[in-house]
Scaffold this active site. Structure first.
Site, PDB file in Angstrom:
ATOM      1  N   ASP A   1      -9.870  -4.319  -5.268  1.00 35.80           N
ATOM      2  CA  ASP A   1      -9.176  -3.401  -4.366  1.00 35.80           C
ATOM      3  C   ASP A   1      -9.695  -1.985  -4.552  1.00 35.80           C
ATOM      4  O   ASP A   1      -9.678  -1.443  -5.661  1.00 35.80           O
ATOM      5  CB  ASP A   1      -7.672  -3.456  -4.652  1.00 35.80           C
TER       6      ASP A   1
ATOM      7  N   HIS B   1      -7.981  -5.148  -0.982  1.00 32.21           N
ATOM      8  CA  HIS B   1      -6.748  -4.520  -0.504  1.00 32.21           C
ATOM      9  C   HIS B   1      -6.110  -5.313   0.638  1.00 32.21           C
ATOM     10  O   HIS B   1      -4.942  -5.709   0.560  1.00 32.21           O
ATOM     11  CB  HIS B   1      -7.057  -3.093  -0.059  1.00 32.21           C
TER      12      HIS B   1
ATOM     13  N   SER C   1       0.831  -1.209   0.000  1.00 33.00           N
ATOM     14  CA  SER C   1       0.000   0.000   0.000  1.00 33.00           C
ATOM     15  C   SER C   1       0.868   1.262   0.000  1.00 33.00           C
ATOM     16  O   SER C   1       1.665   1.448  -0.915  1.00 33.00           O
ATOM     17  CB  SER C   1      -0.953  -0.046   1.196  1.00 33.00           C
TER      18      SER C   1
END
Length: 395
Positions: free
Chosen positions: A340, A369, A171
């Site tokens: 995601d 995610h 991320s």
């Protein structure tokens, strides 16, 4: 030897030598009861020690070194550095069971594992002069992680191993790394690169939190209200989440995970209470604002301070973009999911079109995610590909 390293060899050697001296002066082994080693690693039978390293702007970062006990203290294994995402710290890699936690999987495969922690996370050590109640403590965004946090942690790894490291980011950790590749800060210390849920371009994110912050200037409202710290568990964070919903009785706070990340397919809901003991952690409101700016402008640019302050900082009316074309060709693996809400598949394609080489890709259509971090099938669907990629010989 890879061709992309040859032009940089002499410069890299000098930078590494200077970095070793810097790290040896500013880094120290830390004793931390209740730290990541004590809570997550040592009870599972692995060797682990806590490190502390100081950034040049005064933050004291926590770094953990993990290995199997049989390999503890050796330096012949290749180091792997793991860097977490927003609203979490290095512990996020270790929240699953032993055979489904990436640092332990890597240690079992013989790697020398290092886990980094961003400046204001729970398992770092604060600041040399500022406290958590000070605005200064929260005056940072992705730019500061690119310029200060990631370089000093990778320098620490090099100083401790005399080797370049494989990098695995998740991320926001991927965006920081990519920014570092563009700026050149971290290139001398990195070998192979794995980007899990790569949040580099955020033009088409589906996250409700991201869209609301971008379109309705929620980030700017918080800054104007002098809310420097954001945490979903704080009263201000809960109010913000419910405001974002747009419905007085919706209570987004009750499902803040989906509010931030979008839908996830493969989380173990029976462990949610355990996850919530440690997540989410605080981040700077300015950090959220930086992401919102990128969404509003469809660009991966530095923080926008307004045209007047931009003139003094950047010598231009608008903040400069991180030019992705400057990233040299390197062994890179992108792992991303089809549902995601933050590392949207369309944005991943924008990133791929913006660079000058073709990374290896692993696309998981059903993954969201957080599935890429704490999914129940990561050790089946993701980690074998990561291990194969890291084990490849250099071309």
């Amino acid at each position: 030897m890879r061709r992309y390293i040859i032009p940089q060899m002499l410069v890299a050697a000098l930078v590494m030598a200077l970095s070793w001296l810097q790290c040896s002066v500013r880094a120290a082994t830390a004793s931390r009861p209740g730290g990541i080693c004590e809570i997550f690693v040592l009870p599972r039978g692995y060797a682990c020690d806590e490190r502390q390293v100081q950034t040049d702007d005064g933050f004291l970062l926590g770094v953990q070194r993990v290995s199997t006990k049989a390999q503890s203290g050796t330096t012949s294994r290749k180091p792997v550095f793991l860097y977490h995402g927003m609203l979490s710290g290095g512990e996020s890699w270790l929240l699953n069971e032993r055979d489904n936690s990436l640092p332990l999987v890597l240690a079992d495969a013989g790697y020398d594992v290092w886990i980094g922690n961003t400046r204001t996370t729970d398992f770092s050590y604060g600041h040399t002069t500022a406290s958590r109640g000070d605005q200064e403590f929260w005056d940072w965004s992705t730019d500061d992680l690119v310029a200060h946090d990631l370089p000093i942690m990778l320098q620490l790894v090099y100083a401790g191993t005399n080797q370049t490291a494989h990098f695995v980011g998740f991320s926001q950790g991927t965006q920081v790394a990519v920014g570092g590749f563009v700026e050149g800060h971290v290139l001398p210390y990195v070998d192979r690169v794995v980007l899990l849920a790569p949040v580099v371009r955020v033009d088409t994110i589906k996250s409700a939190m991201g869209i609301a912050a971008g379109l309705f200037l929620v980030d700017q409202m918080m800054l104007l209200a002098r809310i420097w710290e954001f945490n979903a568990h704080l009263q201000s964070g809960e109010k913000l989440l419910n405001t974002i919903c747009g419905y007085p009785n919706a209570h987004c706070y009750d499902d803040y995970i989906s509010t931030f990340t979008g839908a996830n397919c493969c989380l173990n809901e029976t462990r949610r209470g355990y996850y919530e003991e440690y997540e989410t952690q605080s981040t700077a409101t300015k950090n959220l604002a930086h992401f919102a700016q990128q969404y509003r402008t469809n660009s991966f640019a530095k923080y926008d301070y307004g045209w007047w302050n931009n003139l003094f900082r950047y010598h231009s009316l608008s903040p400069p973009e991180y030019d992705l074309r400057r990233i040299p060709a390197m062994p890179m693996l992108l792992v991303y999911g089809g549902t995601d809400g933050l590392a949207d598949a369309d944005d991943v394609q924008l990133f791929l079109k913006s660079i000058t080489f073709s990374p290896q890709e692993l696309f998981l259509p059903d993954y969201g995610h957080l599935d890429l971090l704490v999914g129940t099938r990561s050790n089946v669907d993701i980690y074998p590909t990561v291990l194969d990629f890291l084990a490849k010989p250099d071309a």
